[in-house]
Write an enzyme that holds these catalytic residues in place. Structure first.
Site, PDB file in Angstrom:
ATOM      1  N   LEU A   1      -3.314  -7.709  -1.399  1.00 25.21           N
ATOM      2  CA  LEU A   1      -3.677  -7.664  -0.124  1.00 25.21           C
ATOM      3  C   LEU A   1      -4.374  -6.388   0.265  1.00 25.21           C
ATOM      4  O   LEU A   1      -5.159  -6.333   0.971  1.00 25.21           O
ATOM      5  CB  LEU A   1      -2.759  -8.253   0.962  1.00 25.21           C
ATOM      6  N   GLY A   2      -3.655  -5.455  -0.174  1.00 25.89           N
ATOM      7  CA  GLY A   2      -4.243  -4.054   0.385  1.00 25.89           C
ATOM      8  C   GLY A   2      -3.193  -3.034  -0.111  1.00 25.89           C
ATOM      9  O   GLY A   2      -2.171  -3.369  -0.731  1.00 25.89           O
TER      10      GLY A   2
ATOM     11  N   GLY B   1      -1.072   0.020   1.509  1.00 28.92           N
ATOM     12  CA  GLY B   1      -0.665   0.725   3.012  1.00 28.92           C
ATOM     13  C   GLY B   1      -0.214   1.885   2.725  1.00 28.92           C
ATOM     14  O   GLY B   1       0.189   2.612   1.505  1.00 28.92           O
ATOM     15  N   GLY B   2       0.339   2.798   3.847  1.00 27.52           N
ATOM     16  CA  GLY B   2       0.831   3.977   3.645  1.00 27.52           C
ATOM     17  C   GLY B   2       2.171   4.026   2.902  1.00 27.52           C
ATOM     18  O   GLY B   2       2.513   5.007   2.422  1.00 27.52           O
ATOM     19  N   PHE B   3       2.835   2.619   3.008  1.00 30.93           N
ATOM     20  CA  PHE B   3       4.109   3.017   2.180  1.00 30.93           C
ATOM     21  C   PHE B   3       4.333   2.063   0.972  1.00 30.93           C
ATOM     22  O   PHE B   3       5.033   1.727   0.528  1.00 30.93           O
ATOM     23  CB  PHE B   3       5.262   2.226   3.191  1.00 30.93           C
ATOM     24  N   GLY B   4       2.850   1.515   0.598  1.00 27.72           N
ATOM     25  CA  GLY B   4       2.977   0.913  -0.767  1.00 27.72           C
ATOM     26  C   GLY B   4       1.986  -0.348  -0.848  1.00 27.72           C
ATOM     27  O   GLY B   4       1.290  -0.833   0.287  1.00 27.72           O
TER      28      GLY B   4
ATOM     29  N   VAL C   1       0.452  -4.192  -1.094  1.00 25.17           N
ATOM     30  CA  VAL C   1       0.942  -5.418  -0.590  1.00 25.17           C
ATOM     31  C   VAL C   1       0.455  -6.507  -1.359  1.00 25.17           C
ATOM     32  O   VAL C   1      -0.715  -6.526  -1.660  1.00 25.17           O
ATOM     33  CB  VAL C   1       0.589  -5.605   0.779  1.00 25.17           C
TER      34      VAL C   1
ATOM     35  N   LYS D   1       5.526  -6.404  -0.085  1.00 28.02           N
ATOM     36  CA  LYS D   1       5.304  -4.991  -0.293  1.00 28.02           C
ATOM     37  C   LYS D   1       6.235  -4.259  -1.269  1.00 28.02           C
ATOM     38  O   LYS D   1       7.263  -4.292  -1.171  1.00 28.02           O
ATOM     39  CB  LYS D   1       5.486  -4.234   1.316  1.00 28.02           C
TER      40      LYS D   1
ATOM     41  N   ASP E   1       2.950   5.300  12.596  1.00 27.62           N
ATOM     42  CA  ASP E   1       1.729   5.008  12.101  1.00 27.62           C
ATOM     43  C   ASP E   1       1.095   4.152  12.678  1.00 27.62           C
ATOM     44  O   ASP E   1       0.542   2.913  11.883  1.00 27.62           O
ATOM     45  CB  ASP E   1       2.095   4.876  10.485  1.00 27.62           C
TER      46      ASP E   1
END
Ligand SMILES: *[C@@H]1O[C@H](CO)[C@@H](O)[C@H](O)[C@H]1NC(C)=O
Ligand SMILES: *[C@@H]1O[C@H](CO)[C@@H](O)[C@H](O)[C@H]1NC(C)=O
Ligand SMILES: *[C@@H]1O[C@H](CO)[C@@H](O)[C@H](O)[C@H]1NC(C)=O
Ligand SMILES: *[C@@H]1O[C@H](CO)[C@@H](O)[C@H](O)[C@H]1NC(C)=O
Ligand SMILES: *[C@@H]1O[C@H](CO)[C@@H](O)[C@H](O)[C@H]1NC(C)=O
Ligand SMILES: *[C@@H]1O[C@H](CO)[C@@H](O)[C@H](O)[C@H]1NC(C)=O
Ligand SMILES: *[C@@H]1O[C@H](CO)[C@@H](O)[C@H](O)[C@H]1NC(C)=O
Length: 647
Positions: free
Chosen positions: A334-335, A337-340, A342, A356, A453
């Protein structure tokens, strides 16, 4: 045989009707106990009443909006302050508490107009106000007792009541929240029971609560052996009855709280109540109660301690997540993110989730904190926050499983392929909902969670286009002193508050700042940190301030919106809020709950006018390689913070 089953049916019916009567029916318990009016002098009754009304509004909204059974409030303007306390019995539902509050707030005005202090006590709640502080007052001369009907067969009843209330007196001050509800059978009484309840003001100290209950226990001696009684003092309320006044599943398991604590103290308390001679009897009774409550099938009510006791999140099996996401395939991604990354996943039961895969690096801190943080985050429930359903650990890898949001994120609708499709009304509801979600994280959840964030791509949209904030709590997994230096994290320059980007100074106001930027993006459709050639190369905050300062705020609104949809004053107010959020000094930025109030109130803000905001120069990148391993803030002297000058 037939007779037996008839009796059985009859009995079932009686039990059923008792249940429906006593457990399900809502009852705010507004049976009146006592009203008292006190006389102090205030210099201006009108100002006092204005403060008093504000205090009452505050109390009510705390009860209603935060589901509290106890609230204090004060309004102190104009040298005529008003202080208020509302306390509601913990076995009542919040809607009953609110009913009891309305009843009390209405009737407390029966005290004559000049009176500047009053208290009113009902079986279900207690309301008091004064013109000076009284929150720590535990006893006063006004304490009293109301005795109910005389009991017919009193010996067994009296000794049971004696035990029950003594135990309540011992346990209640030790129980978080200072309240307890207990039930005990009366021996040889054909199944009747004693129901008893005690509650102290949460603002008292433990010994203050104890002193108050001791007075109550002495008062009870006056009534015994009546079938019911209520006693009250400035800081507490106690009641017992042979008739149920709370549901059986509302009882408190007070066992632990009887055992702990110094025995000399316990003796003193008990001695004060009944005298040393009956001590042995009481110890026997305690033992009997202990046996009874162990034997009883009643669920121990973990949640009494456990308003704060956390439920565990679901532990998903790696195998299942792998299957759900087709082995974390590209098509399911899906995308990032800053943390990993998804992934969209469909579990075996058909439920669609977002998985995630955390990319936080391996740190000791993370190993240690992962479980407790996940537990914490999974207990955050708010309609404007994405639910964490569970987690999974596989070797060094960590996965988080969230509810799936079909409509993607706000950024997509502002700047992406769906650009220009949000109406003014939808934008307003995004602004308000996001503020509510953040206010919850900061002020209402039992741990203050700073998101760190906030940006449009972290605000997801549910089926009804309501915003839901994602990724909260994850920043807590980053090594403490380095999170602001994390490059991925700081990929969100343009949203980050200057004091955090430069010095790592963290407070809720860091989120307020980012929220302000998001708000301005939503209004303008312009991305922060993005230079717009056709807008004379101006940054978002710069442009917002300049147009606002010149009274040209309407120019700031996204050109794709129909001007008939919005009103100039409302636009101005919202831009002002955005600018207030991005003030240089964190102290000058409003809290998120203040923002919610501002958004909901009509008209412009009183006494709050923004000055020029600040931003971090977008060319600035924090130097990750310059930081020492233990992260002492290596100097970031090269950073430029810019104030925005109107040209
Ligand atoms: C207690 O019982 C009532 C009546 O059956 C039920 O509605 C309620 O949810 C129960 N409360 C708790 C905390 O279990
Ligand atoms: C309150 O004010 C009235 C008149 O101003 C005065 O007579 C009275 O003594 C005052 N009471 C107290 C408690 O100060
Ligand atoms: C306070 O509220 C009461 C009842 O709602 C109202 O009658 C009164 O006028 C209000 N007083 C002030 C000063 O606002
Ligand atoms: C919740 O708070 C808002 C203001 O923040 C207020 O208007 C509303 O009445 C409150 N709800 C209740 C039930 O008091
Ligand atoms: C307050 O006054 C109202 C109307 O006069 C009356 O119905 C009510 O019983 C009074 N309440 C108390 C607690 O005195
Ligand atoms: C009260 O109950 C006890 C125990 O059941 C019984 O022994 C006693 O006779 C009863 N007294 C009266 C007055 O009914
Ligand atoms: C207990 O209750 C039953 C039925 O309600 C009655 O028949 C019986 O006499 C009662 N026993 C005592 C000791 O009161």
């Amino acid at each position: 045989m037939q007779q037996k089953s008839f009796i059985f049916l009859l009995l079932s019916f009686i039990i059923w009707s008792w249940w429906t009567l006593h457990c399900v029916v809502s009852d705010p318990q507004t049976n009146f106990v006592k009203i008292g009016c006190s006389q102090y002098n205030v210099t201006d009754v009108t100002i006092f009443h204005r403060n008093l009304n504000a205090t009452f509004r505050d109390l009510k909204s705390q009860v209603g909006n935060q589901s509290k059974h106890f609230a204090t409030a004060q309004a102190v303007s104009g040298n005529n302050p008003a202080y208020g306390i509302f306390q509601c019995r913990n076995y009542l539902s919040i809607s009953d508490c609110l009913k009891c509050f309305d009843f009390a707030a209405d009737h407390i005005r029966n005290c004559s107009v000049g009176v500047t202090g009053a208290r009113i006590i009902y079986e279900g709640c207690f309301l008091r106000y004064e013109s000076s502080g009284f929150f720590d007052q535990n006893t006063d001369a006004g304490n009293n007792i109301v005795c109910g009907d005389k009991a017919k067969n009193s010996t067994e009843l009296a000794s049971t009541v004696e035990q029950v209330i003594t135990n309540l007196g011992t346990a209640t001050p030790r129980i978080p929240g200072y309240y307890a509800a207990t039930k005990a059978p009366v021996p040889n009484s054909n199944g009747s029971s004693i129901y008893a309840f005690a509650q102290c003001l949460e603002t008292l100290t433990q010994s203050g609560c104890q002193d108050c209950l001791n007075t109550g226990l002495k008062n009870f001696q006056i009534c015994l052996p009546n079938t019911n009684a209520k006693t009250y003092d400035a800081g507490c309320f106690m009641r017992y009855s042979t008739t149920a006044f709370f549901a059986d599943n509302q009882t408190t398991n007070i066992k632990h709280f009887l055992k702990q604590g110094g025995s000399s103290k316990k003796k003193a308390i008990i001695g004060g109540v009944v005298g040393g001679a009956s001590l042995i009897l009481i110890l026997l009774a305690l033992f009997a109660l202990y046996i009874w409550s162990t034997a009883s099938k009643r669920n121990p009510r973990g949640d009494i301690l456990g308003a704060t006791e956390l439920k565990g999140p679901v532990n998903y099996r790696y195998k299942d997540l792998k299957a759900a996401t087709k082995n974390f395939s590209k098509e399911n991604k899906l995308g990032e993110g800053g943390f990993g990354d998804v992934y969209k996943g469909t579990l075996k039961n058909g439920k669609v989730v977002a998985v995630k895969k955390l990319a936080l690096g391996q740190s000791k801190q993370m190993e240690k904190d992962f479980e407790s943080e996940v537990k914490l985050i999974s207990n955050v429930h708010h309609r404007n926050l994405v639910r964490l359903l569970g987690c999974c650990s596989k070797g060094q890898e960590r996965f988080l499983v969230y509810e799936y949001m079909k409509n993607n994120n706000v950024g997509q609708f502002l700047f992406g392929e769906n650009k220009g499709s949000l109406s003014w009304k939808q934008r307003y509801s995004l602004i308000l909902g996001t503020a509510r979600g953040l206010a919850y994280l900061h002020e209402e959840f039992h741990v203050c969670i700073i998101h760190r964030d906030i940006k449009t791509s972290n605000i997801l949209l549910d089926d009804d286009f309501q915003p839901k904030i994602a990724d909260f709590g994850l920043a807590r997994l980053l090594p403490k002193d380095q999170s602001h230096l994390n490059t991925k994290f700081a990929g969100t320059m343009g949203y980050t508050a200057p004091e955090y980007a430069m010095h790592g100074q963290l407070s809720e106001k860091v989120d307020t700042y980012s929220y302000g930027v998001v708000l301005l993006e939503i209004i303008s459709g312009q991305k922060s940190g993005e230079l717009k050639i056709d807008e004379a190369s101006e940054l978002l905050l710069q442009r917002a301030w300049k147009l606002y300062d010149r009274g040209m705020h309407i120019e700031f609104v996204d050109k794709t919106l129909d001007p008939n949809e919005y009103d100039a004053e409302e636009v101005k107010k919202i831009i002002e809020i955005g600018l207030l959020c991005t003030q240089a000094s964190p102290a000058a930025r409003p809290t998120m709950s203040e923002i919610v109030v501002m958004l909901k109130s009509k008209g412009l803000l009183e006494n709050k006018k923004p000055t020029m905001p600040v931003y971090v120069d977008p060319n600035f990148r924090p130097r990750t390689n310059g930081s020492t391993p233990n992260g002492t803030s290596s100097s970031h002297a090269t950073v430029s913070i810019s104030s925005i000058s109107g040209r």
